[in-house]
Design an enzyme around this catalytic site. Structure first.
Site, PDB file in Angstrom:
ATOM      1  N   HIS A 129      12.734  79.189 -42.054  1.00 51.11           N
ATOM      2  CA  HIS A 129      11.774  78.132 -41.699  1.00 51.11           C
ATOM      3  C   HIS A 129      11.055  78.468 -40.403  1.00 51.11           C
ATOM      4  O   HIS A 129      11.641  79.046 -39.482  1.00 51.11           O
ATOM      5  CB  HIS A 129      12.412  76.743 -41.680  1.00 51.11           C
ATOM      6  CG  HIS A 129      13.390  76.442 -40.595  1.00 51.11           C
ATOM      7  ND1 HIS A 129      13.015  75.954 -39.365  1.00 51.11           N
ATOM      8  CD2 HIS A 129      14.744  76.512 -40.553  1.00 51.11           C
ATOM      9  CE1 HIS A 129      14.094  75.730 -38.624  1.00 51.11           C
ATOM     10  NE2 HIS A 129      15.160  76.071 -39.323  1.00 51.11           N
TER      11      HIS A 129
ATOM     12  N   ASP B  53      16.976  78.873 -33.913  1.00 49.21           N
ATOM     13  CA  ASP B  53      16.662  77.978 -35.039  1.00 49.21           C
ATOM     14  C   ASP B  53      15.159  77.738 -35.099  1.00 49.21           C
ATOM     15  O   ASP B  53      14.664  76.815 -34.497  1.00 49.21           O
ATOM     16  CB  ASP B  53      17.433  76.674 -34.848  1.00 49.21           C
ATOM     17  CG  ASP B  53      17.297  75.726 -36.029  1.00 49.21           C
ATOM     18  OD1 ASP B  53      16.851  76.164 -37.095  1.00 49.21           O
ATOM     19  OD2 ASP B  53      17.634  74.541 -35.866  1.00 49.21           O
TER      20      ASP B  53
ATOM     21  N   GLU C 154      10.814  72.177 -42.025  1.00 43.68           N
ATOM     22  CA  GLU C 154      12.215  72.141 -42.473  1.00 43.68           C
ATOM     23  C   GLU C 154      13.007  71.093 -41.708  1.00 43.68           C
ATOM     24  O   GLU C 154      13.829  70.363 -42.276  1.00 43.68           O
ATOM     25  CB  GLU C 154      12.840  73.534 -42.286  1.00 43.68           C
ATOM     26  CG  GLU C 154      14.247  73.669 -42.867  1.00 43.68           C
ATOM     27  CD  GLU C 154      15.361  73.356 -41.884  1.00 43.68           C
ATOM     28  OE1 GLU C 154      16.523  73.370 -42.293  1.00 43.68           O
ATOM     29  OE2 GLU C 154      15.064  73.066 -40.692  1.00 43.68           O
ATOM     30  N   GLU C 155      12.755  71.036 -40.387  1.00 43.91           N
ATOM     31  CA  GLU C 155      13.581  70.203 -39.512  1.00 43.91           C
ATOM     32  C   GLU C 155      13.465  68.706 -39.813  1.00 43.91           C
ATOM     33  O   GLU C 155      14.300  67.928 -39.385  1.00 43.91           O
ATOM     34  CB  GLU C 155      13.197  70.444 -38.041  1.00 43.91           C
ATOM     35  CG  GLU C 155      13.399  71.871 -37.566  1.00 43.91           C
ATOM     36  CD  GLU C 155      14.857  72.234 -37.382  1.00 43.91           C
ATOM     37  OE1 GLU C 155      15.734  71.437 -37.754  1.00 43.91           O
ATOM     38  OE2 GLU C 155      15.109  73.335 -36.871  1.00 43.91           O
TER      39      GLU C 155
ATOM     40  N   ASP D 179      18.582  81.257 -41.901  1.00 44.62           N
ATOM     41  CA  ASP D 179      18.356  80.187 -40.924  1.00 44.62           C
ATOM     42  C   ASP D 179      19.438  80.278 -39.850  1.00 44.62           C
ATOM     43  O   ASP D 179      20.583  79.892 -40.090  1.00 44.62           O
ATOM     44  CB  ASP D 179      18.376  78.821 -41.621  1.00 44.62           C
ATOM     45  CG  ASP D 179      17.990  77.689 -40.662  1.00 44.62           C
ATOM     46  OD1 ASP D 179      17.708  77.976 -39.485  1.00 44.62           O
ATOM     47  OD2 ASP D 179      17.973  76.526 -41.105  1.00 44.62           O
TER      48      ASP D 179
ATOM     49  N   HIS E   4      18.294  72.617 -31.442  1.00 47.59           N
ATOM     50  CA  HIS E   4      17.445  71.423 -31.371  1.00 47.59           C
ATOM     51  C   HIS E   4      17.243  70.917 -29.936  1.00 47.59           C
ATOM     52  O   HIS E   4      17.031  69.721 -29.736  1.00 47.59           O
ATOM     53  CB  HIS E   4      17.991  70.293 -32.257  1.00 47.59           C
ATOM     54  CG  HIS E   4      18.082  70.678 -33.701  1.00 47.59           C
ATOM     55  ND1 HIS E   4      18.780  69.945 -34.629  1.00 47.59           N
ATOM     56  CD2 HIS E   4      17.541  71.716 -34.383  1.00 47.59           C
ATOM     57  CE1 HIS E   4      18.682  70.522 -35.811  1.00 47.59           C
ATOM     58  NE2 HIS E   4      17.934  71.600 -35.693  1.00 47.59           N
TER      59      HIS E   4
HETATM   60  N1  BES Z   1      19.342  75.507 -38.858  1.00 44.14           N
HETATM   61  C1  BES Z   1      19.620  74.145 -39.156  1.00 44.14           C
HETATM   62  C2  BES Z   1      20.776  73.970 -40.122  1.00 44.14           C
HETATM   63  C3  BES Z   1      22.132  74.306 -39.579  1.00 44.14           C
HETATM   64  C4  BES Z   1      22.559  73.766 -38.374  1.00 44.14           C
HETATM   65  C5  BES Z   1      22.960  75.095 -40.310  1.00 44.14           C
HETATM   66  C6  BES Z   1      23.822  74.070 -37.905  1.00 44.14           C
HETATM   67  C7  BES Z   1      24.220  75.360 -39.861  1.00 44.14           C
HETATM   68  C8  BES Z   1      24.663  74.848 -38.644  1.00 44.14           C
HETATM   69  C9  BES Z   1      18.399  73.508 -39.776  1.00 44.14           C
HETATM   70  O1  BES Z   1      17.201  73.916 -39.206  1.00 44.14           O
HETATM   71  C10 BES Z   1      18.472  72.012 -39.632  1.00 44.14           C
HETATM   72  O2  BES Z   1      18.510  71.534 -38.549  1.00 44.14           O
HETATM   73  N2  BES Z   1      18.521  71.334 -40.750  1.00 44.14           N
HETATM   74  C11 BES Z   1      18.520  69.930 -40.772  1.00 44.14           C
HETATM   75  C12 BES Z   1      18.526  69.514 -42.232  1.00 44.14           C
HETATM   76  C13 BES Z   1      17.987  68.121 -42.524  1.00 44.14           C
HETATM   77  C14 BES Z   1      16.604  67.915 -41.965  1.00 44.14           C
HETATM   78  C15 BES Z   1      18.012  67.885 -44.025  1.00 44.14           C
HETATM   79  C16 BES Z   1      19.753  69.380 -40.058  1.00 44.14           C
HETATM   80  O3  BES Z   1      20.837  69.952 -40.171  1.00 44.14           O
HETATM   81  O4  BES Z   1      19.613  68.386 -39.355  1.00 44.14           O
HETATM   82 ZN    ZN Z   2      17.355  73.114 -37.196  1.00 43.86          ZN
END
Ligand code: BES
Ligand code: ZN
Length: 438
Positions: A220, A241, A275-276, A303, A390
């Site tokens: 992403h 990220d 994506e976020e 990711d 984040h």
């Molecule tokens: N990179 C993260 C996902 C992640 C975080 C994987 C920590 C493994 C460990 C991704 O960019 C993300 O933040 N995804 C969102 C998904 C949601 C919007 C459906 C999340 O985890 O909040």
């Molecule tokens: Zn993220």
């Protein structure tokens, strides 16, 4: 499996990590989900966060003890803060509108058998002539440079001008790597109703023998700092990220195209928008490919590839929201090409649709994700991922100022690419110049 877009969006909202619900920047529609909810979390997390509070304890398919409980918004925030402050992670639990939904979630085996999966015979390993030389070509300094360029955008949030400009920069960077190749095209994918002004980026390398079969490698392109996301100029470098994933894809493209490689199958490198905020860009693309009946034979998601701090492994495959056969193939590819180089693989569960592979899985395509090594876990179920995710501190400086941990991901992606897309054998492409065979 192929739920409607609406249903998929609703699922994602409910399954989104509720740490976000406590943040003031979260859109109102998401915050509204903080009415009394039925949460599912690890039993130990629940007991530590809400001591003395009742819950039903259930075992999931891995034999893990989970707590299921109805919580009011203040208890949800207590749990979210505990997960964030003590366990140092986002997400960590799931919320559902009813107890039935929560219990069905616990009972469900989250490994998926893709309804659109290719024939098992597709997943072969017989192309070392292409793959092996690629592995030595991976250069972490290139990955470092791309991460630095992406992190230099003020943010890559989906609704800001910076987020738009970053997508255009990626399109231009990928296009430049394909200079002189009429069989490679770069596009901005804008057919997404909830991506605001941020396009996704797609670089297509046309297949030769099996052009209707598509291999996808993606990451992403957006970033976020949830402490300040309502300000369009908020600082969100998103180095890990997921600038790391985009930079790794960029290095894969560079190496594959540098030696004039042409695939049998069509390859699409993707940078997903938004994506976020709910996997929106990948959902729009997977939904389109689903309705267009595109034959996607495998999707690799990258990711977060760059945080490694004392972990025993180099790369972990995410085990949920992924296709069983594709995951087995990932393991075989790793064992064939990376293990002999001394690299070690691990496995970990996100526990929810944590990245864009879940959009493809949702639409029945075979998808899976490779994830960073992290640090040694400090408690059972600890994802041990990057502590600055984040935030404005998701920087290269906070990852030892190196992209070395991402190099094995580029190698894995190249093994996946060379083996699943195969190599066009140009035996019939005899070129005549001035009547002479060249
Ligand atoms: N990179 C993260 C996902 C992640 C975080 C994987 C920590 C493994 C460990 C991704 O960019 C993300 O933040 N995804 C969102 C998904 C949601 C919007 C459906 C999340 O985890 O909040
Ligand atoms: Zn993220």
């Amino acid at each position: 499996m192929n739920r409607s877009h609406l249903a998929a969006t609703a699922t994602l909202l409910l399954a989104a990590p509720l740490a976000a619900l406590a943040a003031p920047d979260v859109p109102a529609a998401t915050r509204a989900a903080a009415a009394p909810v039925h949460v599912v979390t690890a039993r130990d997390t629940y007991r530590a966060a809400l001591p003395g509070r009742q819950a039903r304890i259930l075992l999931d398919h891995n034999g893990r003890a989970l707590a299921v409980a109805e919580l009011d918004p203040s208890a949800v925030i207590t749990l979210a803060q505990y997960v964030h402050d003590v366990e140092h992670r986002c997400g960590g639990f799931f919320a559902f509108a009813s107890r039935e939904q929560a219990e069905a979630f616990v009972a469900r085996d989250r490994l998926i058998d893709a309804t659109r999966a290719p024939a098992a015979a597709t997943y072969t390993i017989d192309n070392p002539g292409t793959v092996t030389p690629w592995l030595d070509a991976v250069d972490a300094t290139n990955i470092y440079g791309t991460i630095a360029s992406l992190a230099a955008f003020q943010n890559r949030f989906y609704s800001t001008p910076h987020g738009h400009d970053a997508a255009v920069w990626i399109r231009d960077t990928w296009q430049a790597l394909a200079a002189g190749r009429s069989d490679v095209t770069a596009e901005l994918f804008t057919d997404c109703s909830n991506c605001s002004t941020q396009p996704s980026v797609i670089l297509t390398v046309a297949g030769n023998e099996l052009a209707d079969e598509v291999v996808v490698i993606g990451a992403h392109l957006d970033s976020v700092n949830w402490n300040n996301a309502s300000n369009p100029n908020h600082r969100a470098p998103g180095a890990d990220d997921d600038a790391s994933g985009i930079a790794t894809v960029t290095e894969i493209i560079r190496i594959a195209l540098a030696d004039g490689w042409r695939p049998q199958r069509t390859v699409k490198f993707m940078g997903y928008a938004a994506e976020e905020v709910g996997l929106n860009g990948s959902e729009a693309i997977a939904s389109r490919y689903d309705s267009d009946g595109i034959d996607v034979v495998g999707v690799l998601q990258l990711d977060m590839t760059n945080y490694k701090a004392g972990a025993a492994n180099d790369l972990r495959f995410i085990t949920d929201n992924s296709d069983t056969a594709l995951l087995a193939y990932f393991g075989q590819l790793f064992d064939t090409y990376l293990a002999p180089r001394g690299l070690v693989r691990g496995a970990v569960e996100c526990g929810y649709g944590c990245s864009d592979h879940a959009s493809w899985s949702e639409h029945g395509f075979a998808a899976g994700m490779a994830f960073e090594a992290g640090r040694p876990p400090s408690y059972p179920g600890d994802m041990a991922d990057f502590p600055y995710i984040h935030t404005m501190n998701d920087t290269l400086a906070n990852m030892n100022d190196t992209a070395a941990p991402s190099a094995p991901f580029a190698q894995f992606g190249l093994a996946f690419l060379g083996e699943l897309a195969k190599t066009h054998a140009p035996t019939n492409d005899v070129i005549f110049v001035d009547g002479f065979e060249q």
